[in-house]
Design a protein around this motif. Sequence first.
Motif, mmCIF file in Angstrom:
data_model
loop_
_atom_site.group_PDB
_atom_site.id
_atom_site.type_symbol
_atom_site.label_atom_id
_atom_site.label_comp_id
_atom_site.label_asym_id
_atom_site.label_seq_id
_atom_site.Cartn_x
_atom_site.Cartn_y
_atom_site.Cartn_z
ATOM 1 N N GLU A 660 0.840 -1.172 -0.047
ATOM 2 C CA GLU A 660 -0.103 0.124 -0.027
ATOM 3 C C GLU A 660 0.749 1.280 -0.181
ATOM 4 O OE1 GLU A 660 -3.271 -0.202 -0.471
ATOM 5 O OE2 GLU A 660 -3.323 -2.361 0.082
ATOM 6 N N GLU A 661 0.225 2.321 -0.606
ATOM 7 C CA GLU A 661 1.064 3.530 -0.539
ATOM 8 C C GLU A 661 1.187 4.281 0.840
ATOM 9 O OE1 GLU A 661 0.596 7.633 -3.116
ATOM 10 O OE2 GLU A 661 -1.211 7.138 -1.967
ATOM 11 N N PHE A 662 2.135 4.750 1.075
ATOM 12 C CA PHE A 662 2.348 5.330 2.375
ATOM 13 C C PHE A 662 2.299 6.848 2.290
ATOM 14 C CE2 PHE A 662 5.374 7.453 5.402
ATOM 15 C CZ PHE A 662 4.689 7.145 6.530
ATOM 16 N N LYS A 663 1.434 7.469 3.261
ATOM 17 C CA LYS A 663 1.291 8.821 3.491
ATOM 18 C C LYS A 663 1.622 9.192 4.732
ATOM 19 C CE LYS A 663 -1.915 9.825 -0.205
ATOM 20 N NZ LYS A 663 -3.263 10.432 -0.725
ATOM 21 N N GLY A 664 2.643 10.177 4.969
ATOM 22 C CA GLY A 664 2.771 10.775 6.395
ATOM 23 C C GLY A 664 3.804 11.694 6.370
ATOM 24 N N GLU A 665 4.599 11.864 7.658
ATOM 25 C CA GLU A 665 5.518 12.932 7.790
ATOM 26 C C GLU A 665 6.855 12.512 8.154
ATOM 27 O OE1 GLU A 665 2.986 16.832 9.109
ATOM 28 O OE2 GLU A 665 2.817 15.180 10.553
ATOM 29 N N LEU A 666 7.892 13.152 7.811
ATOM 30 C CA LEU A 666 9.255 12.813 8.234
ATOM 31 C C LEU A 666 9.739 14.091 8.776
ATOM 32 C CD1 LEU A 666 11.725 11.267 7.722
ATOM 33 C CD2 LEU A 666 12.351 12.490 5.471
ATOM 34 N N GLU A 667 10.453 13.646 9.995
ATOM 35 C CA GLU A 667 11.069 14.777 10.950
ATOM 36 C C GLU A 667 12.424 14.613 11.249
ATOM 37 O OE1 GLU A 667 8.947 16.285 14.860
ATOM 38 O OE2 GLU A 667 10.209 14.356 15.260
ATOM 39 N N LEU A 668 13.170 15.643 11.327
ATOM 40 C CA LEU A 668 14.593 15.736 11.523
ATOM 41 C C LEU A 668 14.917 16.704 12.638
ATOM 42 C CD1 LEU A 668 17.150 14.972 10.311
ATOM 43 C CD2 LEU A 668 17.479 17.195 9.067
ATOM 44 N N ASN A 669 15.701 15.923 13.509
ATOM 45 C CA ASN A 669 16.205 16.769 15.003
ATOM 46 C C ASN A 669 17.571 16.629 15.072
ATOM 47 O OD1 ASN A 669 13.425 17.540 16.005
ATOM 48 N ND2 ASN A 669 13.103 15.129 15.849
ATOM 49 N N HIS A 680 15.320 21.844 13.989
ATOM 50 C CA HIS A 680 14.115 20.752 13.771
ATOM 51 C C HIS A 680 13.488 21.269 12.454
ATOM 52 C CE1 HIS A 680 10.167 19.019 14.348
ATOM 53 N NE2 HIS A 680 9.673 20.242 14.452
ATOM 54 N N GLY A 681 12.969 20.052 11.734
ATOM 55 C CA GLY A 681 12.187 20.329 10.600
ATOM 56 C C GLY A 681 11.115 19.247 10.420
ATOM 57 N N ARG A 682 10.074 19.436 9.783
ATOM 58 C CA ARG A 682 9.228 18.419 9.132
ATOM 59 C C ARG A 682 8.295 18.579 8.113
ATOM 60 N NH1 ARG A 682 5.633 15.518 14.426
ATOM 61 N NH2 ARG A 682 4.151 14.200 12.925
ATOM 62 N N ILE A 683 8.476 17.512 7.164
ATOM 63 C CA ILE A 683 7.646 17.883 6.124
ATOM 64 C C ILE A 683 6.918 16.409 5.732
ATOM 65 C CG2 ILE A 683 9.647 19.307 5.074
ATOM 66 C CD1 ILE A 683 10.350 16.495 3.597
ATOM 67 N N LEU A 700 14.433 19.752 4.840
ATOM 68 C CA LEU A 700 13.644 19.992 6.215
ATOM 69 C C LEU A 700 14.301 20.760 7.287
ATOM 70 C CD1 LEU A 700 13.681 16.792 5.451
ATOM 71 C CD2 LEU A 700 12.515 16.531 7.788
ATOM 72 N N LEU A 701 15.448 21.859 6.717
ATOM 73 C CA LEU A 701 15.841 22.674 7.544
ATOM 74 C C LEU A 701 15.743 24.151 6.888
ATOM 75 C CD1 LEU A 701 19.384 20.649 8.463
ATOM 76 C CD2 LEU A 701 17.321 20.919 9.912
ATOM 77 N N PRO A 702 15.415 25.123 7.971
ATOM 78 C CA PRO A 702 15.529 26.512 7.575
ATOM 79 C C PRO A 702 16.505 27.190 6.852
ATOM 80 C CG PRO A 702 15.625 26.467 9.815
ATOM 81 C CD PRO A 702 15.690 25.047 9.311
ATOM 82 N N HIS A 703 17.804 26.701 7.047
ATOM 83 C CA HIS A 703 19.020 27.418 6.729
ATOM 84 C C HIS A 703 20.101 26.405 6.645
ATOM 85 C CE1 HIS A 703 20.360 27.279 10.886
ATOM 86 N NE2 HIS A 703 19.416 27.976 11.172
ATOM 87 N N PHE A 704 21.421 26.498 6.093
ATOM 88 C CA PHE A 704 22.371 25.614 6.223
ATOM 89 C C PHE A 704 22.794 25.238 7.560
ATOM 90 C CE2 PHE A 704 27.179 24.965 6.162
ATOM 91 C CZ PHE A 704 26.897 23.932 5.632
ATOM 92 N N LEU A 725 9.776 8.889 11.398
ATOM 93 C CA LEU A 725 8.760 8.767 10.395
ATOM 94 C C LEU A 725 7.523 8.741 10.976
ATOM 95 C CD1 LEU A 725 8.394 8.487 7.411
ATOM 96 C CD2 LEU A 725 8.663 5.885 7.613
ATOM 97 N N TYR A 726 6.455 9.552 10.628
ATOM 98 C CA TYR A 726 5.161 9.362 11.240
ATOM 99 C C TYR A 726 4.149 9.039 10.244
ATOM 100 C CZ TYR A 726 7.432 11.864 14.925
ATOM 101 O OH TYR A 726 8.456 12.317 16.161
ATOM 102 N N GLN A 727 3.148 8.092 10.678
ATOM 103 C CA GLN A 727 2.035 7.983 9.909
ATOM 104 C C GLN A 727 1.252 9.044 9.893
ATOM 105 O OE1 GLN A 727 1.506 4.320 9.026
ATOM 106 N NE2 GLN A 727 -0.023 5.123 7.499
ATOM 107 N N GLN A 728 0.385 9.537 8.726
ATOM 108 C CA GLN A 728 -0.501 10.752 8.722
ATOM 109 C C GLN A 728 -1.282 10.471 9.684
ATOM 110 O OE1 GLN A 728 -2.794 11.068 5.050
ATOM 111 N NE2 GLN A 728 -1.573 12.731 4.771
#
Length: 849
Positions: A660-669, A680-683, A700-704, A725-728
């Motif tokens: 099945e197709e996966f839809k969710g969000e990816l977070e970086l800390n 922090h960033g999340r998309i 996912l980050l606001p700057h370099f 990784l988060y489920q939608q």
Amino acid sequence: MDIKNQLIPLSADWQVMQVHGGSYTLPSTLHEAKSAIFTAQVPGTIAGALRAAAQFEYGKDNLDALDVWYFCELDLPENAAYLHFDGLATHVEVYWNDRAILHSDNMFVAHSIDLTAQAINGKGRLSLRFLALHTLLEQRRPRPRWKTRLVEQQQLRWIRTSLLGRMPGWSPSVAPVGPYRPIMLELKSPVRIISKDITSRLDCAAGRLEIELTVQSVQALTAITIKVGEQEFDLNWQSLGDQQYRILGLCHLPDVKKWWPHTHGDAALYTLELYIACADCDHIVDLGRTGFRQIKVDQRDGDFNLHVNDVPVFCRGACWTPVDVISLQNEGNDLHQMLTLARDAGMNMLRVVGTMVYETDGFYGLCDELGILIWQDCMFANMDYPVTDAAFAASIKIEVQQFLQRTQISPCIAVVCGNSEVEQQAAMLGQPAELWRNIFFAQALPELCQQYRPDVQYWPSSPSGGVMPFQLDSGVAHYFGVGAYLRPLDDARRSALRFTSECLGFSNMPDDDLIDSMLKNGETPGPHPAWKQGIPRDNGTGWDFEDVRDHYMAELYKVNPASLRYAYRERYLSLARTTTGEVMASTMAEWRRAGSSCHGALIWFWRDLRPGAGWGIIDANGKPKAAYYYLKRAMAVLTVLITDEGLNGLALHVINDGPEEFKGELELNLYRHAETRVAHGRIAVQVAAHAAIKVQDYALLPHFIDTSYAYRFGPAGHDVVEAALYQQGHERAIAADFHFPQGHQLVMHADLGLQAHCSVDADGKHILHLSTQKLAQAVSIQIPGLLPEDNYFHMAPGSSRQVPLTVLPGTAIKPGHVQAQNGLASVRVAIVNSTANSIANDIANKTVT
């Protein structure tokens, strides 16, 4: 009438004894022997019988030096028809009283004796004399063209037996001797299946079942049907004379449910039941279960990319080892537990290696059910086999033919491989290319596969496929660059692997409970002889695989392993466990990443052959080691993995093997000092079924930010990176990966704020609740009697998680503890009402370790 009821296992009332080779050649003379007589389990081995009598000790007895006699008294019923011997290890003479009725010289060949034709009836003694292998090896035979260091006795190439117990360095000296597969008595029946040839195929969306049976029936047949799942089909038959019939059929199932490896879909199976109607009675024959799937391998440009049902599959798993190397028995519960552990770890392929044994029907049936693909070696390894000898060639042809027919309807078998390392061994010893592959592996074996298993892929040798058989970037490789050859971790990418059927062999440290059970007071892991016996090594080398592990420990944690082992035993053991886990997980992430050239990796190997820090990711008692849990996260069906791309930063790979197709969000800390989040960033992410995507950390980050700490402009701004990784629509991460840009040697903390308590949910299942204020590295859960679903994982600062715990049957639950590798304190988990095997009102108490 179910004709399966006509088979009776002869498993009771057996006895066994050992005598000097050749000293007693007839059963009637055994009463003169002064040897001890033991009760024997059949099927089983002499080693298993000695263990049951508390007489077994690793290395104590040379089981190949003596004749072994098995015997039992039988009173055959009047309707006894056949005796079946499914596996006798190795050279054996079978007697009814003092009359020889069978001689077998191939452990892997089954035999049947027609009792009526041999006038065997009534009361008598059935005796089996297993001849001392050392005596057989002393016979003069032609020398091999080249020699292997895998075994000490080169004449083993003539003997059709397992190399288990006969490979110095990594296999304990427990040679398999005895009736290791069932002995069955078949009673006369009005209907008997003489032979069967059944193949299942997938043709686009339709299933195709081809059937050819030879049946003996005392009455004329009136109707024959087969039920495939819920669908029935009429079959044709013709008389062959002498009460024999040939039954033919072609069953077409439109829109069949496909069989998939469990990582990619459902392992759909169809039961096969044959109904034979005669004048006076109907008969039911259970033909087993089968599945419909298609196996192809893309070999363009040196590739080895296995496709199931036209979908490319990254095959990951381990090289299988017998559940019990002493008796060679796979007890139902133990086998189910092992294969379930493999499935739960995200493993979708196991390799049955040519140094072991062909597995039981129960093994392949469970792999069918659990959706685990099998890479099946034929039982040949490393040696120059005398395939031009007529008798030898005839024996091995029957051996392979019987195996292919026995497992003919198992959809789990994807690859049949001629041998393990025969081509590699010849090439490495400088032999010319024409000697690498003989006519049996080049011609006879693929013809047998085409005849009996046209639905599988044949591969001549593991490894092979390149200009040299062991070339890494073409065909199938055995990869130990990261591992035995001490290559840096980035060698896993530099080697450009296509498929590795054997890789990442490490001395994996077990948990304390196994160490304590095998070492006496005053003995400790390290150079002590009692410990070293359980450490694998390549025969003839001046190093072992504990040295390999210590090398990578020094690289990862910037420590001196020798000094640490002497002065800080517990710290050394902790780092030893996580070192191999971290290295394996990092390498697996490299091979599974989006854009990797690698399409499969099988770990060397599944379970230790004896107690100690062996190659197994499961210890000798069947308990997962730390490496198992690291691989479980790296092999998960749906996961996120981090790879270091140097000046390009970090790549986040979201992998979705599922249907099945996966839809969710990816977070970086990003964290500094294991506590403060500095970025922090999340998309949102979307990944198609059976697909993977690569997301650049900058997205996912606001700057370099120098996430990989490659530019090194001043001190690093962070020491830990987490991708989650988060489920939608959910806030609990379903997968996470961590990266340590400055190395794994984190500062030790007196108090991480780590807390733990257990609860029992409404269904009576045990749950461990964990939370931490600071980053908790490699959190280890050790609660006797309870097996955690996950272990040795990192926890981000301010995070919490729940870990399901399974009660281990027959094991008392005792108080345990939770320990983070970067923490000086452990958390004690008190067990309330442990006699009832329940955990309730647990209190977390901190105790300084």
